[in-house]
Write an enzyme that holds these catalytic residues in place. Structure first.
Site, PDB file in Angstrom:
ATOM      1  N   GLU A  62       0.113   6.182  13.471  1.00  0.00           N
ATOM      2  CA  GLU A  62       0.312   7.291  12.530  1.00  0.00           C
ATOM      3  C   GLU A  62      -0.034   8.627  13.193  1.00  0.00           C
ATOM      4  OE1 GLU A  62      -2.297   7.549   9.150  1.00  0.00           O
ATOM      5  OE2 GLU A  62      -0.870   8.749   7.999  1.00  0.00           O
ATOM      6  N   HIS A 107      -9.814   1.722   0.306  1.00  0.00           N
ATOM      7  CA  HIS A 107      -8.365   1.599   0.256  1.00  0.00           C
ATOM      8  C   HIS A 107      -7.953   1.019  -1.098  1.00  0.00           C
ATOM      9  CE1 HIS A 107      -4.302   1.041   1.179  1.00  0.00           C
ATOM     10  NE2 HIS A 107      -4.370   0.457   2.356  1.00  0.00           N
ATOM     11  N   LYS A 132      -9.570   7.919   2.796  1.00  0.00           N
ATOM     12  CA  LYS A 132     -10.040   6.535   2.600  1.00  0.00           C
ATOM     13  C   LYS A 132     -11.440   6.332   3.184  1.00  0.00           C
ATOM     14  CE  LYS A 132      -5.555   4.218   2.358  1.00  0.00           C
ATOM     15  NZ  LYS A 132      -4.647   5.337   2.769  1.00  0.00           N
ATOM     16  N   CYS A 163       0.807  -1.216   0.000  1.00  0.00           N
ATOM     17  CA  CYS A 163       0.000   0.000   0.000  1.00  0.00           C
ATOM     18  C   CYS A 163       0.844   1.273   0.000  1.00  0.00           C
ATOM     19  CB  CYS A 163      -0.960  -0.044   1.171  1.00  0.00           C
ATOM     20  SG  CYS A 163      -1.909  -1.575   1.126  1.00  0.00           S
ATOM     21  N   PHE A 197       1.997  -3.276   3.895  1.00  0.00           N
ATOM     22  CA  PHE A 197       2.442  -4.582   4.389  1.00  0.00           C
ATOM     23  C   PHE A 197       3.880  -4.794   3.941  1.00  0.00           C
ATOM     24  CE2 PHE A 197      -1.921  -6.975   4.502  1.00  0.00           C
ATOM     25  CZ  PHE A 197      -2.331  -6.165   5.530  1.00  0.00           C
ATOM     26  N   HIS A 203      -2.546   8.227   6.015  1.00  0.00           N
ATOM     27  CA  HIS A 203      -2.770   6.885   5.459  1.00  0.00           C
ATOM     28  C   HIS A 203      -4.053   6.303   6.056  1.00  0.00           C
ATOM     29  CE1 HIS A 203      -1.777   3.172   3.479  1.00  0.00           C
ATOM     30  NE2 HIS A 203      -1.844   2.498   4.607  1.00  0.00           N
TER      31      HIS A 203
END
Lengths: 414, 83
Positions: free
Chosen positions: A314, A340, A335, A163, A402, A303
């Site tokens: 975050e 996403h 998002k 991502c 990831f 994010h």
């Protein structure tokens, strides 16, 4: 001295619209692109999740000839449509092939092509497997399709880092332009991986929201009742060139790409480092490389995927990065509307960041009914858009993936 | 049940249309697949595989290069049906 790098064109195919502008208008209106899917997967495979943020199925037939579409995986179809829009938006009908490059990204690649071919092999034998199966499924397929369309002979590359992919591809595009390797870089990323297998996998790791009774409110970053992310699909393209090159041809300039930063958690394959210290390192690196200070940052496209464990580190990192200036930076978690887009998410969110700087409007974050008390310090834009200050301001767009990938791009207003 | 020559031609035209988007009436017997219809080797393989299925015949890869015109393909399929 490093030349200034600017954005002169944008294009997007998202669950909210077939163009960058349609997407931006839907964002300003606080619309959700998440809906119950029109298929039988839930019934057929017993999937717990029956909703996603999908691109309107009419977008591809309306924009690509049937023969061309047949030879491209959906991830390449979205890529090509968004790249065409961005190049037209930049006013680049023709470029010098030797000075034109592509820096693309995908998280997963041509998963539909691969799995359809597997079905064909099982049901009808090897003779019926399409000859173009491998070139269609390879992760560099979208980049190659764009490169051929626009005769980009200065290099066509693909970043693959889940991502964070298309924030890395944008950062790489910055380097290519700043280092003088090309005049024009077509940068971005795409993903088309909403498939029963990816849903099953993400659901098994408890990463997806299961809010089947209300899909439009399922993506709810920072809300106390968030329960996972929502799968999306689509593509985003940004055209990067030096300011000098853009001005020489009289191009409009959306914003400056100031620099970027990167780091890795090296911690866990899916879980981010809980303290957010490596996310912080990527953000710090981006603003240091851009020679910005915390006081300059007035907007953050976070994010924030709406997973219970992901949003907090975050937010801690943003607070640490900006210190006493944290309240002056408007944080948007888009998002909540787009879902996403995995490998396409960084590019689409960079487009939204660039639009925010250009129009001085920070997008809303929808679906926060009750702010998670663990989210402290950061100044989240909720429900409706908020005005950004005039004058010289800067913004960052964060992406984490990831594999522990952290990538951050910094932009400045023009 | 064997297909007539006209049926094979019409069927091939449909397969070519499906693969390339060319109108069925442009797929005439005298046309060359590569020179007239601009069909590349990858499309040709897909057309051949679809023709095998439609007409219940086998067209080995080594024979495909001999199918220059649409009529060549019609003749090949007719002969293969009889075999």
């Amino acid at each position: 001295m490093t030349p200034k790098v600017v954005v002169t064109g944008i294009g997007a195919v998202t669950p909210l619209g077939a163009t960058a502008d349609a997407t931006w208008q839907a964002i300003l209106a606080g619309k959700s692109g998440v809906h119950t899917m029109d298929n039988d997967w839930s019934e057929k495979y017993g999937l717990a999740v029956d909703f996603a943020a999908q691109v309107d199925p009419q977008v591809v037939p309306e924009n690509l000839k049937r023969v061309q579409a047949k030879r491209l995986d959906p991830s390449s179809q979205f890529a090509l449509i968004s790249a065409r829009e961005a190049m037209a938006d930049a006013g680049l009908e023709e470029t010098d092939p030797d000075r034109t490059a592509v820096s693309w990204a995908t998280g997963i690649g041509g998963v539909w092509t691969l799995l359809d071919a597997w079905d064909t092999l099982q049901e009808e034998g090897p003779r019926r497997v399409m000859p173009l199966t491998v070139p269609m499924l390879m992760p560099n397929g979208p980049a190659a399709a764009i490169g051929m369309e626009f005769k980009a002979r200065a290099g066509v590359q693909t970043m693959v880092s889940a991502c964070a992919s298309s924030t890395e591809s944008l950062g790489h595009a910055y380097d290519v332009v700043a280092n003088g390797h090309a005049d024009i870089v077509i940068a971005g990323g795409s993903e088309a991986a909403i498939h029963p297998i990816t849903i099953a996998s993400f659901n098994s790791m408890q990463a997806l929201s299961r809010r089947t009774d209300s899909p439009e409110t399922a993506s709810r970053p920072y809300d106390v009742d968030r329960d996972g992310f929502v799968m999306g699909e689509g593509a985003g393209t940004l055209i990067l060139e030096t300011e000098e090159h853009a001005k020489a041809r009289g191009a409009k300039i959306y914003a400056e790409v100031s620099s970027w930063g990167i780091s890795n958690d090296a911690y866990h394959i899916t879980g981010g480092e809980p303290g957010g210290q490596y996310a912080l390192r990527a953000m710090q690196s981006a603003i240091d490389n851009a020679e910005l200070s915390p006081a300059d940052i007035k907007h953050v496209n976070a994010h924030a995927t709406s997973t219970p464990v992901g949003d907090i580190p975050e937010s801690l990192a943003i607070s640490q990065l900006l210190g006493s200036h944290v309240g002056d930076a408007l944080v948007s978690a888009t998002k909540s509307m787009t879902g996403h887009l995995l490998g396409g998410t960084g590019a689409v969110e960079s487009i939204l960041t660039v639009k925010a700087l250009q129009t001085r409007t920070a997008p809303p974050t929808i679906n926060i009914d009750e702010l998670d008390p663990e989210v402290v310090g950061i100044n989240i834009v909720r429900d409706t858009p908020a005005e950004l200050p005039s004058g010289d301001i800067a913004a960052i767009s964060n992406s984490f993936g990831f594999g522990g990938h952290n990538a951050v791009v910094a932009f400045k207003s023009v | 049940m064997a297909f007539t020559e006209a049926e094979v031609l019409a069927g091939l035209a449909e397969i070519v249309n499906e693969e390339t988007g060319l109108a069925v009436e442009t797929v005439e017997a005298s046309k060359s697949f590569t020179d007239d219809l601009d069909i590349d080797s990858i499309s040709m393989m897909t057309i051949v595989v679809n023709a095998e299925k439609k007409f219940g015949v086998k067209i080995p890869d080594d024979d495909v290069k001999d199918l220059v015109t649409v009529q060549d393909a019609v003749d090949y399929i007719n002969k293969a049906q009889e075999a």
